[in-house]
Design a protein around this motif. Structure first.
Motif, PDB file in Angstrom:
ATOM      1  N   ASP A  87       0.839  -1.204   0.000  1.00  0.00           N
ATOM      2  CA  ASP A  87       0.000   0.000   0.000  1.00  0.00           C
ATOM      3  C   ASP A  87       0.874   1.256   0.000  1.00  0.00           C
ATOM      4  O   ASP A  87       0.584   2.230  -0.698  1.00  0.00           O
ATOM      5  N   LEU A  88       1.935   1.248   0.805  1.00  0.00           N
ATOM      6  CA  LEU A  88       2.829   2.410   0.852  1.00  0.00           C
ATOM      7  C   LEU A  88       3.489   2.647  -0.502  1.00  0.00           C
ATOM      8  O   LEU A  88       3.555   3.788  -0.982  1.00  0.00           O
ATOM      9  N   ILE A  89       3.968   1.582  -1.126  1.00  0.00           N
ATOM     10  CA  ILE A  89       4.639   1.733  -2.421  1.00  0.00           C
ATOM     11  C   ILE A  89       3.658   2.237  -3.466  1.00  0.00           C
ATOM     12  O   ILE A  89       3.988   3.116  -4.287  1.00  0.00           O
TER      13      ILE A  89
ATOM     14  N   PRO B  39       4.467   6.561  -8.652  1.00  0.00           N
ATOM     15  CA  PRO B  39       3.372   6.727  -9.618  1.00  0.00           C
ATOM     16  C   PRO B  39       3.186   5.490 -10.489  1.00  0.00           C
ATOM     17  O   PRO B  39       4.159   4.891 -10.951  1.00  0.00           O
ATOM     18  N   GLU B  40       1.946   5.132 -10.725  1.00  0.00           N
ATOM     19  CA  GLU B  40       1.620   3.932 -11.481  1.00  0.00           C
ATOM     20  C   GLU B  40       2.224   3.976 -12.882  1.00  0.00           C
ATOM     21  O   GLU B  40       2.701   2.971 -13.410  1.00  0.00           O
ATOM     22  N   GLN B  41       2.219   5.189 -13.509  1.00  0.00           N
ATOM     23  CA  GLN B  41       2.653   5.275 -14.899  1.00  0.00           C
ATOM     24  C   GLN B  41       4.150   5.017 -15.100  1.00  0.00           C
ATOM     25  O   GLN B  41       4.590   4.785 -16.226  1.00  0.00           O
ATOM     26  N   ILE B  42       4.934   5.026 -14.017  1.00  0.00           N
ATOM     27  CA  ILE B  42       6.362   4.758 -14.195  1.00  0.00           C
ATOM     28  C   ILE B  42       6.764   3.397 -13.634  1.00  0.00           C
ATOM     29  O   ILE B  42       7.938   3.041 -13.673  1.00  0.00           O
TER      30      ILE B  42
ATOM     31  N   GLU C  73       8.588  12.554  -9.227  1.00  0.00           N
ATOM     32  CA  GLU C  73       7.841  13.555  -9.997  1.00  0.00           C
ATOM     33  C   GLU C  73       7.006  12.848 -11.075  1.00  0.00           C
ATOM     34  O   GLU C  73       7.530  12.057 -11.859  1.00  0.00           O
ATOM     35  N   GLU C  74       5.725  13.184 -11.115  1.00  0.00           N
ATOM     36  CA  GLU C  74       4.842  12.516 -12.061  1.00  0.00           C
ATOM     37  C   GLU C  74       4.973  13.070 -13.467  1.00  0.00           C
ATOM     38  O   GLU C  74       4.443  12.494 -14.418  1.00  0.00           O
TER      39      GLU C  74
ATOM     40  N   ASP D 142       1.977  14.732  -3.894  1.00  0.00           N
ATOM     41  CA  ASP D 142       0.605  15.157  -3.613  1.00  0.00           C
ATOM     42  C   ASP D 142      -0.066  14.248  -2.586  1.00  0.00           C
ATOM     43  O   ASP D 142      -0.965  14.674  -1.865  1.00  0.00           O
ATOM     44  N   ALA D 143       0.423  13.007  -2.507  1.00  0.00           N
ATOM     45  CA  ALA D 143      -0.124  12.054  -1.531  1.00  0.00           C
ATOM     46  C   ALA D 143       0.559  12.194  -0.169  1.00  0.00           C
ATOM     47  O   ALA D 143       0.265  11.425   0.755  1.00  0.00           O
TER      48      ALA D 143
END
Length: 950
Positions: A40-42, A47-50, A655-656, A796-797
């Motif tokens: 959950d922490l990870i 970010p999911e996209q990377i 960074e997203e 942001d989280a």
């Protein structure tokens, strides 16, 4: 509660080695952060996209026993012959006390660069001894401590000559002695090309001093010639050009020093002072210069200052050369020295003393003289007439026969052209070796060392001046004495074997003992870098396997192991991009976009490849300002060569927008360089090659467990996408078209077994877990200190990556407590301070790594909370704002037992809440006065009375 084996199943593959917290402790830490599971922490942090799609998988993790067995099997494929190849590399004997008490001692090899001088006094003294030894032997005024290898030191000297010379030919050529070692010539050419420097290689007798801004001479030459360059140097000085001498340091015990010839700069290697060849490195290079050029010299210089009580203390001097201050105006991008190897070389000097060094030099020369006389008796022409330890033999069509016969005798000779053979002897050469060489040439004689004691040194170049006169080189003759000396120095330092070193971006993680064991195996340590490939089959197998694993980790297609530091990796990566653009007819691309938060070596590296640095702003959250990046990419689109970014960011955040930044760079024809300094937050979770990177360097001395060694050794291999592979750095020994960036084909390969063992022992699953726990530990610290300290940047989280920035500037405003005060107070608690004032002035960047157990992390948290309470006492007027534990830190034993007139207790001073009661670390000095050291620059050993006063 009964012990259950299942308590450890979740990290059994790590064998309790690299993962600090137990599963139960991880669960407790997750509760503090507010998550149920590590997954959950990870998910909330990365970010999911990377995220990478497939897990790392190269088979199950090995046990220690299996890993060592496997590595021994591979190492045994190396054929350890006696190499008399020379070319700057020599057999040497590491004195056993130095081998055991320094090279194999975690108190020395796990230390960090001595940026905190109070807790580095031991290695600073050892490095000051190194500088003193070098200045004495070279006859020059000041030396650094140290550079990466002889070839890169020569290239640094060329750049230094360009900056410093006042010759009217300053925009013309640099002259290189044709008798320099071949790898030195090639590295100089590599470094010169991007800077627009013409390199002229020729005979020193033909030097046109008025046509060059500087020149370098090899002394003795690569084929053995011993020339006195006094006349050439005088001619250079008439035209205000700079003279560099690359000198064999052992030969200087018998030969006239470069300083006595009038040289401005001397460079060379200290490898033969007790450091194994190791197939090319790591070895400490030296550079010495005149007093007037000291501020132009790259690298680190140790100086003598005083502490707050007026006692002698050592520190890094001439701090303004640091890359983070000067950025693209830096003298060099040199970041990593070879501190551990310089310490070994300095201790070799302390152990043998000047008489011992001279005796070794005389012995080596006499053996060479006997060898030459025997070969001449067999009818071979030996040159030169006078020499130190190297001769060249004309063999004509017999070259192949002689070389093969020597190998059959267990000896490697040097092939020169098609008709000559070179031989260099060393301190390990025995009579049996000389006799075996004679047999290879067809002779059958016995070596009589007593009957043949002649010298063939040049009369005009014999040394008459003294050297190594300081008592430190005379008082450690007995093994008991030098062993105690090394122990005393180690006890003054704080390294990873004592406490956590929570340096942001430096990743001070466990250097597991089992991973260090193969480094000193003779199969890895005793190979010359230029042996035939079939003799290095084990090395090549290990390098290929490690490269395959690193490609899987990074998402790149090829790896070069040649760069022998992170800064060298940056430089090599940018050279690769430069070569790619040139091959496409786009040599005009010379603009590099670099965020203002980037490592200081980034802009310095870009400058070294001839590019213009264009800074990119950061937004209020510390991320790259994408709008500013877009504007500058568009503005410089036709000339955009590359961008250099660090991921996760230098501010410790994923960074997203990273994929957008990479896409913009590619849109305008540039290549993306992703600095690998923060790979410890990515391994197994995200790959730079998947998110848009074209090239990255990896700090093997960070993420992959090679120890820092007090500021080196390091390895900075680069990974590239397939389209860049043909532009990777090459080496003349392998006949490649692309020039080398380091002296040896594989940089510093003898420390690669550490990273290879790490990968074998952890497996892909273990490496991924290490990353996850590094992120857990950093978030646990950030969450635990919230409210007492502001966490400067987060996603942001609300999450940080593997490091976090603690903002200590409010303490300065409310209590007059500076970031320096906090750092020095942490010494009283038994900690090395986190990274200070970078990337944001007045802050601390904390990186705990996955290696640290929860107890040690909690101890650090207690220390930081206690420091906050001490600052609060100042804010509330409960304690004097100028006379308090923070301002007076660190406190020494002398403070504890001396007169006490301070408005706080001795216990509060010396035993704050983070300190151990029994195993307390004591700083050997009070706070070091940097300003005094700058005003009174002393960079060699102080008089012995200072030691006696201690």
């Amino acid at each position: 509660m009964a012990f259950k084996l299942t308590d450890y199943e979740a990290y059994d593959f790590a064998n309790r080695r690299h993962i600090g917290p137990s599963p139960r402790e991880m669960a407790d830490m997750l509760k503090v952060i507010g998550f149920k599971t590590l997954d959950d922490l990870i998910d909330a942090t990365v970010p999911e996209q990377i995220r990478q799609k497939a897990p790392l998988d190269w088979g199950p993790a090995m046990t220690e026993r299996d890993a060592l067995f496997h590595m021994k099997q591979v190492a045994s494929k190396n054929k350890v012959l006696t190499s008399l190849i020379g070319q700057g590399y020599h057999g040497t004997t590491t004195p056993a006390p130095i081998l055991r008490n320094i090279l194999e001692n975690p108190a020395w090899y796990t230390a960090y660069t001595p940026y905190q001088p109070e807790i580095s006094q031991g290695r600073l003294e050892a490095l000051l001894n190194f500088q003193t030894m070098v200045t004495d032997l070279t006859g020059l005024d000041i030396a650094n401590a140290s550079l990466l290898d002889e070839a890169t030191a020569a290239a640094e000297a060329m750049a230094m000559a360009k900056r410093s010379g006042r010759s009217k030919a300053n925009n013309a050529a640099f002259f290189v002695d044709q008798y320099c070692h071949p790898q030195t010539i090639e590295v100089i050419k590599t470094r010169a090309a991007p800077l627009g420097i013409d390199v002229t290689v020729g005979d020193p007798a033909d030097l046109e001093a008025g046509a060059v801004f500087g020149a370098i001479f090899q002394y003795p030459g690569t084929y053995g010639h011993v020339r006195d360059f006094t006349d050439q140097i005088a001619a250079l000085h008439e035209h205000k050009a700079i003279a560099v001498v690359a000198a064999d340091i052992l030969s200087l015990a018998l030969l006239k020093s470069p300083g006595e010839m009038g040289a401005d700069i001397a460079i060379g290697s200290t490898q033969r002072f007790g450091v194994p060849m190791g197939y090319g490195g790591p070895h400490a290079a030296y550079m010495a210069t005149t007093d007037k050029l000291k501020r132009a010299m790259p690298g680190r210089i140790i100086g003598v200052s005083i502490d707050s009580r007026g006692n002698k203390a050592y520190r890094l001097a001439l701090q303004t050369r640091e890359q983070h201050i000067r950025r693209e105006k830096a003298n060099s991008n040199v970041c990593t020295a070879q501190a551990l190897l310089a310490v070994i070389a300095s201790m070799y000097g302390v152990y043998h003393g000047p008489d011992g060094i001279k005796a070794i030099a005389q012995s080596v020369h006499r053996k060479t003289s006997r060898l030459a006389k025997g070969l001449e008796s067999l009818g071979f022409k030996v040159s030169p007439e006078v020499f130190f330890d190297t001769i060249t033999i004309e063999v004509g069509a017999l070259q192949g026969v002689v070389m093969a016969a020597a190998v059959n005798e267990g000896i490697n000779l040097r092939k020169i052209g098609n008709d000559r053979v070179g031989i260099s002897l060393d301190e390990q050469t025995r009579s049996e070796t000389i006799e075996a060489v004679w047999r290879a040439f067809g002779g059958d004689m016995k070596d009589d060392s007593e009957a043949n004691r002649e010298y063939r040194l040049p009369e005009h170049a014999l040394r008459e001046s003294e050297y190594m006169t300081h008592p430190i080189f005379h008082k450690n003759r007995a093994e008991a004495e030098i062993t105690r000396y090394m122990r005393r120095l180690a006890d003054r330092d704080l390294a990873l074997d004592r406490a956590m070193i929570p340096l942001g971006s430096c990743t001070m993680k466990l250097n597991a003992t089992v991973e260090m064991i193969p480094v000193t195996w003779p199969e890895f340590g005793n190979l010359h870098p230029f042996v035939p490939a079939d003799q290095a089959a084990g090395y090549l197998e290990m390098i290929d396997d490690l490269n395959d694993k690193l490609c899987q980790v990074t998402g790149y297609d090829a790896i070069s192991q040649q760069p022998n530091s992170g800064a060298q990796g940056e430089y090599a990566g940018l050279l690769t991009i430069r070569g790619y653009h040139a091959a496409r007819g786009e040599s005009h691309r010379n603009v590099c976009l670099i965020p203002t938060s980037a490592h200081g070596t980034n802009p310095a590296s870009a400058q070294m490849v001839g590019w213009k640095v264009v800074p990119v702003k950061a937004d209020d959250k510390g991320n790259i300002d994408v709008a500013d990046f877009r504007d500058k990419a568009e503005k410089h689109g036709d000339n955009l060569a590359a961008c250099m970014i660090t991921y996760p960011s230098t501010h410790g955040v994923f960074e997203e927008t990273v994929t957008e930044v990479c896409a913009l760079t590619h849109q305008y024809g540039g290549q993306v360089y992703i600095d690998g300094a923060n790979m410890n937050a990515m391994v197994g979770l995200s790959r730079p090659g998947d998110i848009g990177g074209d090239v990255s360097h990896l700090n093997l001395h960070k993420t992959f467990c090679i120890p820092h060694g007090g500021g080196g050794p390091g390895m900075g291999p680069i990974g590239v996408k397939a389209h860049l592979e043909e532009y990777l750095p090459g080496h003349p020994e392998y006949g490649t078209a692309v020039g080398p960036v380091s002296a040896a084909p594989f940089g510093s390969p003898s420390i690669l077994p550490v990273s290879w063992a790490y990968c074998l022992l952890m497996g892909g699953e273990g490496l991924t877990q290490a990353t996850r726990v590094a992120i857990l530990n950093a978030n646990y610290i950030a969450e635990s200190l919230k409210g007492s300290y502001d966490i400067l940047y987060s996603s942001d989280a609300g999450r940080v990556a593997h490091e976090c920035i603690l903002d200590t500037r409010p303490l300065d405003e409310s209590a007059g407590v500076s970031v320096d005060d906090v750092a020095k107070r942490l010494i009283d608690n038994g900690f090395h301070a986190p990274t200070m004032s970078w990337p944001v002035a007045g802050t601390l960047m904390v990186e705990p790594t996955e290696s640290e157990p929860k107890d040690e992390i909690d101890r650090f948290i207690r220390a930081m909370l206690d420091i906050r309470e001490e600052a609060r006492a100042i804010e509330e007027g409960k304690i004097d704002p100028e006379n308090n534990p923070l301002k007076n830190a660190p406190h020494t034993v002398a403070d504890l037992v001396g007169d006490w007139d301070r408005p706080y207790s001795r216990e509060q001073a010396c035993y704050p809440k983070g300190a151990f009661k029994v195993d307390k670390y004591w700083s050997p000095v009070n706070r070091v006065d940097n300003a005094y050291g700058d005003r009174n620059l002393i960079c060699s050993c102080p008089p012995m009375s200072d030691y006696e006063d201690e």
